[in-house]
Scaffold this motif. Sequence first.
Motif, PDB file in Angstrom:
ATOM      1  N   HIS A   1      78.515  44.313  62.992  1.00 53.90           N
ATOM      2  CA  HIS A   1      79.748  43.518  63.044  1.00 53.90           C
ATOM      3  C   HIS A   1      80.924  44.360  63.528  1.00 53.90           C
ATOM      4  O   HIS A   1      81.768  43.889  64.297  1.00 53.90           O
ATOM      5  CB  HIS A   1      80.050  42.925  61.661  1.00 53.90           C
TER       6      HIS A   1
ATOM      7  N   ARG B   1      83.280  49.390  55.330  1.00 55.01           N
ATOM      8  CA  ARG B   1      84.204  48.241  55.224  1.00 55.01           C
ATOM      9  C   ARG B   1      85.645  48.717  55.042  1.00 55.01           C
ATOM     10  O   ARG B   1      86.580  48.127  55.592  1.00 55.01           O
ATOM     11  CB  ARG B   1      83.798  47.365  54.035  1.00 55.01           C
TER      12      ARG B   1
ATOM     13  N   GLU C   1      74.121  45.642  59.022  1.00 53.16           N
ATOM     14  CA  GLU C   1      74.875  44.437  59.369  1.00 53.16           C
ATOM     15  C   GLU C   1      76.361  44.745  59.523  1.00 53.16           C
ATOM     16  O   GLU C   1      77.018  44.271  60.469  1.00 53.16           O
ATOM     17  CB  GLU C   1      74.662  43.365  58.298  1.00 53.16           C
TER      18      GLU C   1
ATOM     19  N   LEU D   1      72.673  38.808  66.772  1.00 55.37           N
ATOM     20  CA  LEU D   1      73.642  39.853  66.452  1.00 55.37           C
ATOM     21  C   LEU D   1      73.204  41.196  67.048  1.00 55.37           C
ATOM     22  O   LEU D   1      74.018  41.927  67.625  1.00 55.37           O
ATOM     23  CB  LEU D   1      73.783  39.966  64.931  1.00 55.37           C
TER      24      LEU D   1
ATOM     25  N   ALA E   1      75.324  43.296  70.030  1.00 56.03           N
ATOM     26  CA  ALA E   1      76.080  44.500  69.667  1.00 56.03           C
ATOM     27  C   ALA E   1      75.428  45.797  70.123  1.00 56.03           C
ATOM     28  O   ALA E   1      76.120  46.786  70.355  1.00 56.03           O
ATOM     29  CB  ALA E   1      76.299  44.534  68.152  1.00 56.03           C
TER      30      ALA E   1
ATOM     31  N   THR F   1      83.344  43.852  67.018  1.00 58.01           N
ATOM     32  CA  THR F   1      84.780  43.561  66.872  1.00 58.01           C
ATOM     33  C   THR F   1      85.659  44.641  67.478  1.00 58.01           C
ATOM     34  O   THR F   1      86.760  44.920  66.982  1.00 58.01           O
ATOM     35  CB  THR F   1      85.128  43.375  65.385  1.00 58.01           C
TER      36      THR F   1
END
Length: 746
Positions: free
Chosen positions: A585, A559, A581, A618, A622, A589
């Motif tokens: 994500h 993160r 997860e 998801l 991805a 992005t």
Amino acid sequence: MSRYDALFGGTAPAPPAPASQPPGASYRLLFVDDEPNVLSSLQRIFRGRNYAIEVAQSAREALQKLEQGRFHLVMTDFRMPGTNGADLLREVRKRYPDILRLMLTAHGETDAVMGAISEGAVYRFILKPWNDDDLRLTIGLALEQYELIQRNRQLEAQTREQGRDIEALNRLMTSNRSQLAIMLHKKGQLNSRQLQQIHAEFELRKTPVMRQLHDKQWVPEAQIHQILTKELLFEPIDLTEVQPPADALSLVPATVCQRQWVLPVRLNGKRITLAMTDPMDLGLIEELKFSTGCTIEPVVAMPAAMEAALQRVFGTVQHDFRDLVATVGDDDPYEGIEIVLDDEAHEESIERLLSGSSEPPAIRLVNAILLEGLRLGASDIHIQPRSKYVIIRYRIDGVLADKIQVPLNLHPSVVSRIKVMAELDIAERRRPQDGRITVRSSLRTADLRISTLPTLNGEKIVMRVLDREGAPQSVDVLGLSDANRKRLLHAIAKPQGLILATGPTGSGKTTTLYALLQHEATPEKNYITVEDPVEAFVDMAGQVPVRERLGLNFAAVLRAILRQDPDVILLGEIRDGETAEVALHAAMTGHLVLSTLHTNSAIATVARLLDLGIKPFLLASALEAIVAQRLVRRICPHCREEAPVSHLVLAQLGPLFTEPGLKTYRGRGCRRCSHGYAGRVGLHEVLLLDEDLRDAIFEGASVKRLSALARERGMLGLLDDGREKVHAGQTTPDELLRVLGPQVPV
């Protein structure tokens, strides 16, 4: 003057005189001067001495006299018409280097004479006018020097002769210890190069001939055994039915038995019946006869039976601890008190453990263990205590091998030393601990990931060796097939998405990730890695280590780095749903994320991510590619040969390997490999996701359905890739069976 009387008075032992030398004279001297009165004076000084005197009035005359007979010393005046004394002595040195050379000179000529002295043409110079006693002393010292030179040359010649005798004796002893190899050479079983290699190995390391033949597998052992028993009539023995008596075992040390492959099986008075794999080793028989004081009666045993018998009698047979004796120290490592590790009432104090870790034997032993692992190219080093000793094991090319046997009383000091190096709690011996060590040697720099585990016999330590400079620079070095390489390059060329490398521990996943990270890397992108620990240094990437104790786990660090404007992220491992997860994500992005997961196949990875709680939409959006891989040992290219394989092995691998036309190979075994293998090669299956596969994942399709769709789109499984590498001579069916396991019941 008394020490020189022998030189003047005729009592010294005289060298053989030449024919022209007068009787009773030990030395012949030649005086050269253009003034007759000087020559007369010199003859007068040495009249009645132990010398034969000759004179010459020019350099030419002097050279003529030298040609006519042997002289021991020449003394000449410097200033003479024509050739001066320095030039004369240079010529004398050139023609007769054994003759001592002296110079008579005036004070004003010393500078010119010094040049001849520096060249070695003049031994010593004497100033005019001279003192008679000084002149006699100088000549006496010169002749004494002559005697010393001659004696030294005789000693040198004698030494060379003795050296040749010793060398011949060594060759004889080596031949005496290599009779088996010589006999096999005469029978055509060994070529000349192999015989020379056996001789050289024995001279260098004293490795017994039979052990070399066993390691190199040049001649079938059954054939050697048949020659020894049938042709040479040595009595065979079955060691499975023999229990050596204690009195016989006490006569031959266990280390000798293990190194030389011998075992005393019977003692009858002063006669030992000795089981040997090489009963033609007469040198060993004589040595044991001398050391035991008994007559040796050799009998023949097969190497495999001997190894089993030695293991049964002495425990696991190890051969490398003797090579570490110098490393550990001169003290006997078996001396000391055995420490009971499982008795809490006798726990060691911190002071005792610290002092034990700083003892030189423990330090040298740990260094030797680490250096040996680096030298062998081991991926893991195991230090495992057993009931009677500590075994050092190295994982080489994916296979564990016992290499060093260490006395049990050294175990606490070794463990404490490693804990101190890894900054672990040396007083805590009941809980597992993890640490890290960086070692530098002449071989390379490596990071060691340390793991301790309490066992019944003490703490076991496993060290994973991470080569800091060993990260591959390109996908080309991974051993991918052409089809898999094209598919993987297609995936890595995309600017975003998740690419996973999957497989069990030690299957090369991180190596694949580093190759993908550095493939066609450019300074236009920002590369960041998150690892636990950082396994290799990459200059063009920012590398972040995970620190669980500080709360910096994979998810937290991931993160944080998303705010560092990354283009490519290497995530060391996906361990839980939170990390998975966040990674997915990030892949959605605009980032390309590379990571690993522990699964058995590419398709099983999809099911594993869904089990972690990832939503199907998801994952379908991805995920870009999955690389499942294994590592198998590569056949040594230097001794590779085509060879058939057991039908049972091929049948266990399935119908793909029973089809006609499959070529199989093996490594015969040579000094460049380990039992026919050298290094490892990867097996891969590459799954690329297209729209149909994404729809199937979104709809929750079964693993069987996903596998069928992937096959329709050209995905080759691990077994398919393995068959190609077997046919190409890169690996063997036995390796596939070891790594992938049987595919069908037989």
